[in-house]
Scaffold this active site. Structure first.
Site, short mmCIF file in Angstrom:
data_model
loop_
_atom_site.label_atom_id
_atom_site.label_comp_id
_atom_site.label_asym_id
_atom_site.label_seq_id
_atom_site.Cartn_x
_atom_site.Cartn_y
_atom_site.Cartn_z
N GLU A 68 0.82 -1.21 0.00
CA GLU A 68 0.00 0.00 0.00
C GLU A 68 0.85 1.26 0.00
O GLU A 68 2.00 1.28 0.44
CB GLU A 68 -0.96 -0.01 1.19
CG GLU A 68 -0.28 -0.17 2.53
CD GLU A 68 -1.32 -0.32 3.65
OE1 GLU A 68 -2.05 -1.32 3.65
OE2 GLU A 68 -1.37 0.56 4.50
N CYS A 123 -0.25 2.51 8.91
CA CYS A 123 0.61 1.56 8.20
C CYS A 123 0.06 0.15 8.17
O CYS A 123 -0.19 -0.45 9.21
CB CYS A 123 1.95 1.47 8.93
SG CYS A 123 2.96 2.88 8.72
N1 SAH Z 1 10.14 1.08 9.52
C1 SAH Z 1 10.19 2.51 9.45
C2 SAH Z 1 9.13 3.15 8.57
C3 SAH Z 1 7.73 2.64 8.63
S1 SAH Z 1 6.60 3.13 9.85
C4 SAH Z 1 10.16 3.10 10.83
O1 SAH Z 1 10.01 2.37 11.79
O2 SAH Z 1 10.33 4.29 10.96
C5 SAH Z 1 6.36 4.86 9.80
C6 SAH Z 1 6.06 5.44 11.17
O3 SAH Z 1 4.73 5.12 11.61
C7 SAH Z 1 6.99 4.90 12.25
O4 SAH Z 1 7.36 5.95 13.11
C8 SAH Z 1 6.11 3.91 12.96
O5 SAH Z 1 6.60 3.63 14.24
C9 SAH Z 1 4.77 4.62 12.94
N2 SAH Z 1 3.59 3.77 13.16
C10 SAH Z 1 3.36 2.52 12.72
N3 SAH Z 1 2.16 2.08 13.13
C11 SAH Z 1 1.60 3.08 13.82
C12 SAH Z 1 0.37 3.24 14.49
N4 SAH Z 1 -0.54 2.27 14.52
N5 SAH Z 1 0.12 4.42 15.09
C13 SAH Z 1 1.04 5.42 15.06
N6 SAH Z 1 2.22 5.33 14.44
C14 SAH Z 1 2.52 4.17 13.84
#
Ligand code: SAH
Length: 359
Positions: free
Chosen positions: A93, A334
């Site tokens: 996505e 995400c």
């Molecule tokens: N792997 C990378 C990029 C992908 S996630 C990383 O960890 O940075 C992008 C951002 O969204 C990251 O900061 C992640 O921790 C956050 N994220 C993922 N799921 C989330 C959720 N359910 N609520 C809030 N932030 C989330």
């Protein structure tokens, strides 16, 4: 012989391939333009190439093109969430967000993820595979073509950990910023990592002026380890030292992402500790009210707690913003759309679907 992924080739590599095929060097400019500027989906569309060359390319190469499986448009803010199908049937996505300053696309770097962050939906089924540079480019190309209007910004913040797919990320960045292609400024691109220290260090040496975002989510190792398994491998002092090095080598200010989870990382003491931790680090904090994921039991912090957290940072002189929520009505977090798509697919074909491994 395996066919070459032509869209992942750098300009010199493409030149080399065409020379091997007995073509003149100027053909590289033509083919590169068709691939990365005109965004064609078929060799047949490369109108100024002789039939012979088009046929040769078809025999030796394949054109990675993503198929749009689903598009959801938010009625709140026009954010579009795309579900793309890869050639091997995997789905990923991407998100398109319209801002005053332009159009930003959030892309995935992997199908699935193996980092295991506790609040994230992308990781529930583990890593499927790395995406190629062409599959990352295609997310931008299809969205630019379907969304109307030039993509000006890219954030690599979709599913996956960019530094777990290092070579392809760097290849993607060089191609998407190539002036013979879409020519998107590296300064308008953000790479977000969960904190893989060797990746950050190596990335600092690439000479790519992109913004580095670190998913911090906690002011100390104890809380961080509860939320992010990767924190057990790379302690905070090492992660922050690598971030400092990134700033010193590239001159780019850092972003620290902090998802606020009620009762886990959102009390005033933690805000104060965060302020101390980041003092002098040339970055700003992006507070993200955690997006609830069905399979997890985390709850978003209250509005008041978020505001107080922000004020404590501000009083300590740390630049901070609360992330504007985009596309809440279309599963903006995400991995959520991909996951519900996979579940629907599993319902339709019993026995073929994956077991639900989510907690
Ligand atoms: N792997 C990378 C990029 C992908 S996630 C990383 O960890 O940075 C992008 C951002 O969204 C990251 O900061 C992640 O921790 C956050 N994220 C993922 N799921 C989330 C959720 N359910 N609520 C809030 N932030 C989330």
């Amino acid at each position: 012989m395996e066919k070459t992924d032509i869209k992942s080739l750098s300009f010199p590599e493409l030149e080399g391939l065409l020379l091997e095929m007995g073509e003149k060097p100027y053909r590289a400019g033509q083919v590169f333009g068709w691939l990365h500027q005109k965004l064609v989906t078929d060799f047949g569309q490369m109108a100024n190439l002789p039939q012979r060359l088009r046929k040769g390319l078809e025999e030796n190469c394949f054109l990675a093109v993503l198929e749009t499986a689903e598009v959801k448009v938010s009625r709140i803010d026009n954010t579009c969430k795309y579900l793309f199908r890869l050639a091997d049937g995997n789905v990923i996505e991407s998100v398109r967000m319209q801002y005053h300053h332009g159009c930003s696309v959030c892309i995935s770097s992997q199908a699935g993820c193996r980092m295991g962050c506790r609040f994230c939906a992308s990781t529930l089924e583990g890593l499927e595979r790395n995406l190629t540079a062409s599959e990352m480019l295609e997310q931008v190309y299809r969205i630019q073509q379907q969304g109307g209007g030039r993509v000006s910004h890219i954030v690599i913040m979709g599913s996956g950990e960019p530094f777990d797919n290092y070579e392809n990320i760097v290849r993607f960045l060089r191609l998407v910023s190539d002036e013979r292609g879409l020519n998107i400024s590296l300064r308008n691109i953000t790479v977000s990592t969960c904190g893989i220290v060797p990746g950050i260090r190596r990335f600092a040496e690439e000479g790519l002026p992109v913004t580095l975002a670190l998913s911090l989510h906690a002011p100390n190792d104890k809380v961080r380890q509860k939320l992010m398994p990767v924190a057990k491998t790379y302690p905070l002092d090492e992660v922050l030292a690598a971030c400092r090095e990134y700033f010193e080598k590239t001159g780019r200010r850092l972003t620290f992402e902090y998802s606020l989870v009620k009762g886990v990382n959102d009390n005033p003491g933690e805000a104060a500790a965060l302020a101390r931790l980041l003092k002098g680090l040339h970055g700003h904090v992006n507070l993200i009210p955690v997006n609830p994921v069905r399979e997890r039991d985390f709850v978003r912090s209250d509005k008041r707690a978020i505001q107080e957290f922000k004020e404590i940072l501000e009083r300590a002189g740390i630049a901070v913003t609360i992330r504007r929520e985009m596309g809440r009505d279309i599963q903006g977090a995400c991995g959520q759309l991909r996951r519900s798509f996979l579940e629907k697919q599993a319902d339709r074909s019993p026995g073929l679907g994956k077991e639900n491994e989510g907690g």
